[in-house]
Motif scaffolding. Structure first.
Motif, PDB file in Angstrom:
ATOM      1  N   THR A  25      -0.322  29.279  11.286  1.00  0.00           N
ATOM      2  CA  THR A  25      -1.497  30.056  10.893  1.00  0.00           C
ATOM      3  C   THR A  25      -1.495  31.462  11.491  1.00  0.00           C
ATOM      4  N   HIS A  26      -0.492  31.807  12.316  1.00  0.00           N
ATOM      5  CA  HIS A  26      -0.418  33.124  12.940  1.00  0.00           C
ATOM      6  C   HIS A  26      -1.681  33.421  13.733  1.00  0.00           C
ATOM      7  N   PRO A  27      -1.947  32.604  14.763  1.00  0.00           N
ATOM      8  CA  PRO A  27      -3.201  32.736  15.515  1.00  0.00           C
ATOM      9  C   PRO A  27      -3.293  34.047  16.306  1.00  0.00           C
ATOM     10  N   PHE A  73       0.081  36.223  16.384  1.00  0.00           N
ATOM     11  CA  PHE A  73       1.359  35.796  16.935  1.00  0.00           C
ATOM     12  C   PHE A  73       1.983  34.700  16.073  1.00  0.00           C
ATOM     13  N   ASP A  74       3.306  34.670  16.093  1.00  0.00           N
ATOM     14  CA  ASP A  74       4.051  33.780  15.214  1.00  0.00           C
ATOM     15  C   ASP A  74       5.169  33.103  16.009  1.00  0.00           C
ATOM     16  N   GLY A  75       5.185  31.771  15.989  1.00  0.00           N
ATOM     17  CA  GLY A  75       6.222  31.029  16.703  1.00  0.00           C
ATOM     18  C   GLY A  75       7.456  30.803  15.843  1.00  0.00           C
ATOM     19  N   GLU A  79      13.534  35.742  10.205  1.00  0.00           N
ATOM     20  CA  GLU A  79      13.013  36.835   9.373  1.00  0.00           C
ATOM     21  C   GLU A  79      12.198  36.266   8.213  1.00  0.00           C
ATOM     22  N   HIS A  80      11.012  36.749   8.044  1.00  0.00           N
ATOM     23  CA  HIS A  80      10.237  36.356   6.865  1.00  0.00           C
ATOM     24  C   HIS A  80       9.095  37.343   6.629  1.00  0.00           C
ATOM     25  N   TYR A  81       8.620  37.382   5.406  1.00  0.00           N
ATOM     26  CA  TYR A  81       7.505  38.260   5.042  1.00  0.00           C
ATOM     27  C   TYR A  81       6.181  37.508   5.175  1.00  0.00           C
ATOM     28  N   HIS A  82       5.117  38.289   5.333  1.00  0.00           N
ATOM     29  CA  HIS A  82       3.783  37.709   5.448  1.00  0.00           C
ATOM     30  C   HIS A  82       2.893  38.149   4.298  1.00  0.00           C
ATOM     31  N   ILE A  83       1.940  37.280   4.023  1.00  0.00           N
ATOM     32  CA  ILE A  83       0.956  37.580   2.988  1.00  0.00           C
ATOM     33  C   ILE A  83      -0.428  37.418   3.602  1.00  0.00           C
ATOM     34  N   GLY A  92      -0.383  34.134   5.883  1.00  0.00           N
ATOM     35  CA  GLY A  92       0.556  33.055   5.612  1.00  0.00           C
ATOM     36  C   GLY A  92       1.980  33.574   5.544  1.00  0.00           C
ATOM     37  N   ASP A  93       2.949  32.644   5.566  1.00  0.00           N
ATOM     38  CA  ASP A  93       4.354  33.000   5.390  1.00  0.00           C
ATOM     39  C   ASP A  93       4.670  32.998   3.899  1.00  0.00           C
ATOM     40  N   LEU A  94       5.517  33.922   3.508  1.00  0.00           N
ATOM     41  CA  LEU A  94       5.900  34.003   2.107  1.00  0.00           C
ATOM     42  C   LEU A  94       7.283  33.382   1.938  1.00  0.00           C
TER      43      LEU A  94
HETATM   44 ZN   LIG Z   1       5.033  34.020   9.907  1.00  0.00          ZN
END
Ligand SMILES: [Zn+2]
Ligand SMILES: [Zn+2]
Length: 137
Positions: A25-27, A73-75, A79-83, A92-94
């Motif tokens: 959830t990228h808290p 923050f992201d555990g 590499e990934h994009y966010h939405i 969220g992760d894309l």
């Molecule tokens: Zn992420």
């Protein structure tokens, strides 16, 4: 256990890292503080902040600083994009590959040697889409 030249993996740091890795959830720091407090009731918000910076410096977590909203923050460190939802702010992760073609393409537009890029997609999440429909009926 040492994480790098400068830091050891302390129990507090380990718990904070585990809690971040549990969710997608990228808290925010405040949300992480609430999660960690269930396991370490006497931890302070300042300690959580400090350890988040250290875990980030050691490359164990990612920090999302896009937009004007609170840092998240992201555990998940691949590499990934966010939405981001423009209505409720949820991130969220894309499920889409990161495009290094963009880095190459951008170099023809400047004299920089481009190493990386930041890109965030904006939209309305599934939950907020439902809410909108409910309102109009
Ligand atoms: Zn992420
Ligand atoms: Zn939403």
């Amino acid at each position: 256990v040492k994480i790098n030249e400068k830091y050891r993996m302390t129990n507090q740091r380990q718990v904070i890292l585990e809690e971040i890795q549990k969710v997608r959830t990228h808290p925010t720091a405040d949300e992480i503080y609430q999660m960690v407090r269930r396991r370490i009731p006497n931890i302070s918000l300042g300690t959580v902040y400090r350890n988040l910076e250290i875990l980030h410096e050691c490359g164990l977590i990612k920090k999302l600083e896009l937009g004007r909203s609170q840092k998240r923050f992201d555990g998940y460190i691949d590499e990934h994009y966010h939405i981001r939802c423009m209505q409720c702010g949820k991130v969220g992760d894309l499920a889409m590959d990161v495009s290094h073609l963009l880095d190459q393409a951008s170099m023809s537009g400047s004299d920089f040697k481009i190493l990386d890029h930041r890109l965030e997609f904006l939209g309305i999440c599934a939950e907020c889409q439902l809410k909108k429909v409910e309102k109009t009926h």
